[in-house]
Design a protein around this motif. Structure first.
Motif, mmCIF file in Angstrom:
data_model
loop_
_atom_site.group_PDB
_atom_site.id
_atom_site.type_symbol
_atom_site.label_atom_id
_atom_site.label_comp_id
_atom_site.label_asym_id
_atom_site.label_seq_id
_atom_site.Cartn_x
_atom_site.Cartn_y
_atom_site.Cartn_z
ATOM 1 N N ALA A 95 68.707 95.008 104.537
ATOM 2 C CA ALA A 95 67.868 96.124 104.993
ATOM 3 C C ALA A 95 68.434 97.465 104.552
ATOM 4 C CB ALA A 95 67.723 96.077 106.509
ATOM 5 N N SER A 96 69.743 97.558 104.463
ATOM 6 C CA SER A 96 70.370 98.818 104.062
ATOM 7 C C SER A 96 70.233 99.082 102.565
ATOM 8 C CB SER A 96 71.854 98.811 104.449
ATOM 9 O OG SER A 96 72.560 97.821 103.697
ATOM 10 N N ARG A 97 69.836 98.066 101.803
ATOM 11 C CA ARG A 97 69.702 98.213 100.350
ATOM 12 C C ARG A 97 68.247 98.317 99.905
ATOM 13 N NH1 ARG A 97 73.133 93.772 100.908
ATOM 14 N NH2 ARG A 97 71.572 92.402 99.951
ATOM 15 N N HIS A 98 67.329 98.389 100.860
ATOM 16 C CA HIS A 98 65.900 98.496 100.553
ATOM 17 C C HIS A 98 65.283 99.566 101.450
ATOM 18 C CE1 HIS A 98 66.940 94.449 99.114
ATOM 19 N NE2 HIS A 98 65.947 94.587 98.263
ATOM 20 N N SER A 99 64.383 100.348 100.888
ATOM 21 C CA SER A 99 63.750 101.404 101.673
ATOM 22 C C SER A 99 62.626 100.877 102.551
ATOM 23 C CB SER A 99 63.219 102.499 100.751
ATOM 24 O OG SER A 99 62.360 101.961 99.759
ATOM 25 N N ARG A 100 62.070 99.698 102.194
ATOM 26 C CA ARG A 100 61.023 99.086 103.025
ATOM 27 C C ARG A 100 61.299 97.601 103.184
ATOM 28 N NH1 ARG A 100 55.186 100.808 100.807
ATOM 29 N NH2 ARG A 100 56.132 100.290 98.803
ATOM 30 N N LEU A 101 60.901 97.082 104.339
ATOM 31 C CA LEU A 101 61.017 95.650 104.614
ATOM 32 C C LEU A 101 59.631 95.094 104.924
ATOM 33 C CD1 LEU A 101 64.114 95.606 107.012
ATOM 34 C CD2 LEU A 101 64.101 95.322 104.523
ATOM 35 N N ALA A 102 59.362 93.897 104.417
ATOM 36 C CA ALA A 102 58.062 93.268 104.653
ATOM 37 C C ALA A 102 58.262 91.818 105.045
ATOM 38 C CB ALA A 102 57.180 93.361 103.413
ATOM 39 N N GLY A 103 57.462 91.363 106.000
ATOM 40 C CA GLY A 103 57.443 89.962 106.390
ATOM 41 C C GLY A 103 56.062 89.403 106.142
ATOM 42 N N LEU A 104 55.938 88.458 105.232
ATOM 43 C CA LEU A 104 54.649 87.840 104.934
ATOM 44 C C LEU A 104 54.547 86.496 105.636
ATOM 45 C CD1 LEU A 104 54.660 90.092 102.820
ATOM 46 C CD2 LEU A 104 53.574 88.506 101.225
ATOM 47 N N ASP A 105 53.353 86.229 106.186
ATOM 48 C CA ASP A 105 53.106 84.976 106.892
ATOM 49 C C ASP A 105 54.047 84.915 108.100
ATOM 50 O OD1 ASP A 105 52.269 82.453 107.594
ATOM 51 O OD2 ASP A 105 52.478 81.597 105.607
ATOM 52 N N GLU A 144 46.175 91.466 113.437
ATOM 53 C CA GLU A 144 45.592 92.137 112.276
ATOM 54 C C GLU A 144 45.922 91.332 111.030
ATOM 55 O OE1 GLU A 144 43.736 94.718 112.486
ATOM 56 O OE2 GLU A 144 44.219 95.634 114.433
ATOM 57 N N ARG A 145 45.141 91.564 109.964
ATOM 58 C CA ARG A 145 45.434 90.868 108.712
ATOM 59 C C ARG A 145 46.773 91.342 108.150
ATOM 60 N NH1 ARG A 145 41.688 87.895 106.418
ATOM 61 N NH2 ARG A 145 42.280 88.332 104.251
ATOM 62 N N PHE A 146 47.004 92.631 108.194
ATOM 63 C CA PHE A 146 48.320 93.168 107.842
ATOM 64 C C PHE A 146 48.519 94.476 108.589
ATOM 65 C CE2 PHE A 146 45.501 94.900 104.576
ATOM 66 C CZ PHE A 146 45.829 96.241 104.582
ATOM 67 N N VAL A 147 49.779 94.863 108.745
ATOM 68 C CA VAL A 147 50.126 96.097 109.443
ATOM 69 C C VAL A 147 51.186 96.823 108.620
ATOM 70 C CG1 VAL A 147 51.147 97.133 111.507
ATOM 71 C CG2 VAL A 147 49.625 95.145 111.730
ATOM 72 N N ILE A 148 50.942 98.094 108.352
ATOM 73 C CA ILE A 148 51.929 98.950 107.698
ATOM 74 C C ILE A 148 52.324 100.018 108.703
ATOM 75 C CG2 ILE A 148 52.425 100.492 105.770
ATOM 76 C CD1 ILE A 148 50.242 99.061 104.178
ATOM 77 N N ASP A 149 53.539 99.962 109.182
ATOM 78 C CA ASP A 149 54.032 100.927 110.156
ATOM 79 C C ASP A 149 55.317 101.548 109.623
ATOM 80 O OD1 ASP A 149 54.714 102.459 112.323
ATOM 81 O OD2 ASP A 149 55.025 100.796 113.710
ATOM 82 N N ARG A 150 55.184 102.779 109.115
ATOM 83 C CA ARG A 150 56.307 103.484 108.499
ATOM 84 C C ARG A 150 56.929 102.623 107.378
ATOM 85 N NH1 ARG A 150 59.104 104.244 114.077
ATOM 86 N NH2 ARG A 150 57.712 102.482 114.496
ATOM 87 N N ASN A 151 58.171 102.235 107.507
ATOM 88 C CA ASN A 151 58.815 101.469 106.430
ATOM 89 C C ASN A 151 58.875 99.973 106.734
ATOM 90 O OD1 ASN A 151 60.662 101.676 108.483
ATOM 91 N ND2 ASN A 151 62.431 101.995 107.141
ATOM 92 N N ARG A 152 57.966 99.513 107.568
ATOM 93 C CA ARG A 152 57.862 98.089 107.878
ATOM 94 C C ARG A 152 56.445 97.606 107.558
ATOM 95 N NH1 ARG A 152 62.556 98.986 108.042
ATOM 96 N NH2 ARG A 152 64.058 98.369 109.656
ATOM 97 N N GLY A 157 49.139 86.170 106.548
ATOM 98 C CA GLY A 157 49.040 84.911 105.817
ATOM 99 C C GLY A 157 48.684 85.092 104.364
ATOM 100 N N ALA A 158 48.431 83.976 103.696
ATOM 101 C CA ALA A 158 48.265 83.974 102.246
ATOM 102 C C ALA A 158 47.059 84.779 101.793
ATOM 103 C CB ALA A 158 48.162 82.532 101.739
ATOM 104 N N MET A 159 45.907 84.591 102.432
ATOM 105 C CA MET A 159 44.722 85.308 101.988
ATOM 106 C C MET A 159 44.836 86.799 102.276
ATOM 107 S SD MET A 159 43.298 82.819 100.637
ATOM 108 C CE MET A 159 41.795 83.600 100.077
ATOM 109 N N ALA A 160 45.499 87.145 103.371
ATOM 110 C CA ALA A 160 45.684 88.554 103.710
ATOM 111 C C ALA A 160 46.680 89.229 102.774
ATOM 112 C CB ALA A 160 46.152 88.685 105.152
ATOM 113 N N ALA A 161 47.529 88.457 102.104
ATOM 114 C CA ALA A 161 48.516 89.044 101.193
ATOM 115 C C ALA A 161 47.836 89.774 100.047
ATOM 116 C CB ALA A 161 49.450 87.959 100.658
#
Length: 305
Positions: A95-105, A144-152, A157-161
């Motif tokens: 996390a300290s080496r990336h400006s954003r983190l994402a969790g898919l599925d 929700e299908r996806f959520v973008i909240d600041r840097n998270r 799921g797959a279709m929402a990706a």
């Protein structure tokens, strides 16, 4: 600047989810003629991983070596088996080496278990939402299908990706490129003016697009499009600019040059033939416009693939 997306894959990951995220980024690069996005694949220890359908991926390395703009965590099936202390520590370090983190599925679960979603809005595969809410009360769980909240970033799921990827392209590079990506990935068959049309959420802009895409080989004046649609040219200019961020004239030119690019890559037609199909009486004029848009002549673009 190129944005680097690092995908952390685990055994059992969904290759459909992966493709739906990566292919729009690849399409954005192709359409822009630039390396807007780059991506690499990692596993927890650098060893090959196998998707839920048996697709094997040889990663670029272990997660400890990953540095980039975004870390995309993708366990999919068997995610609880991967939610162990060693993995969670690796995620916190990454996390300290990336400006954003994402969790898919189900990647949202690993991020939450590592304490990386506390105080954020997030979603997860809807089958796991109730358990996710109970396990992580400090996360504002949403269906929700996806959520973008600041840097998270979290995705259900797959279709929402695919929806997430096009939303990120929209935020990074504007509505026109995002719309072109959607059009490219939905398009089938020989490129022509009769190919499936791009769509806009604005009804008038959608009608303007319809007229433009139906007349790529014989462009008409914007004032004539306005007359055909029963409105003023000024209204078209205001609505197109507000919706797509370009003037109607620039939009029309870009549609014609996009067709020229497809013809250059997917057919063996001469530059003169391509120019004619894209509404240019002079092949040299089309070549100059093509170079200005894509940085290469049609012939060089064809030879470069």
């Amino acid at each position: 600047m190129t944005q680097t997306y690092n995908f952390l894959l685990f055994d059992g990951f969904s290759n459909l989810c992966l493709a739906n995220m990566v292919e729009p980024l690849r399409a954005a690069n192709t359409l822009a003629g630039q390396h807007l996005y780059a991506w690499q694949f990692y596993s927890p220890d650098g060893a090959p991983v196998e998707s839920s359908s048996g697709l094997q991926v040889a990663p670029h390395g272990a997660i400890g070596a990953a540095i980039g703009d975004a870390l995309i965590v993708m366990p999919s099936y068997g995610y609880l088996e991967h939610s162990v202390s060693e993995t969670l520590r690796a995620l916190r370090r990454a996390a300290s080496r990336h400006s954003r983190l994402a969790g898919l599925d189900t990647g949202s679960w690993l991020l939450a278990d590592a304490g990386l979603l506390n105080g954020y809005r997030a979603t997860i595969h809807w089958d796991e939402l109730s358990r996710f809410e109970e396990a992580f009360p400090d996360v504002d769980a949403l269906q929700e299908r996806f959520v973008i909240d600041r840097n998270r970033i979290t995705c259900s799921g797959a279709m929402a990706a695919y929806d997430l990827a096009t939303a990120l392209i929209l935020a990074d590079h504007g509505p026109l490129l995002s719309m072109e990506v959607a059009h490219l990935l939905m398009n089938r068959g020989e490129p022509s003016a009769a190919s499936p049309q791009m769509k806009s959420e604005d009804r008038l802009v959608n009608r303007v697009l319809g007229v433009m895409q139906g007349t790529l080989d014989a462009p008409v004046l914007i004032k004539d499009i306005a007359r055909q649609l029963g409105c003023s040219q000024k209204k078209i200019e205001i609505r197109v600019l507000a919706e797509l961020g370009v003037t109607p004239q620039a939009l029309y030119r870009r549609l014609r040059l996009n067709l020229a690019r497809k013809l250059a890559v997917e057919t063996q037609q001469s530059v003169a033939e391509i120019a004619s199909r894209c509404g240019y009486e002079n092949p040299s004029a089309m070549t100059r416009a093509f170079r200005a848009q894509f940085g290469q002549t049609p012939t060089a673009y064809r030879n470069g693939g």
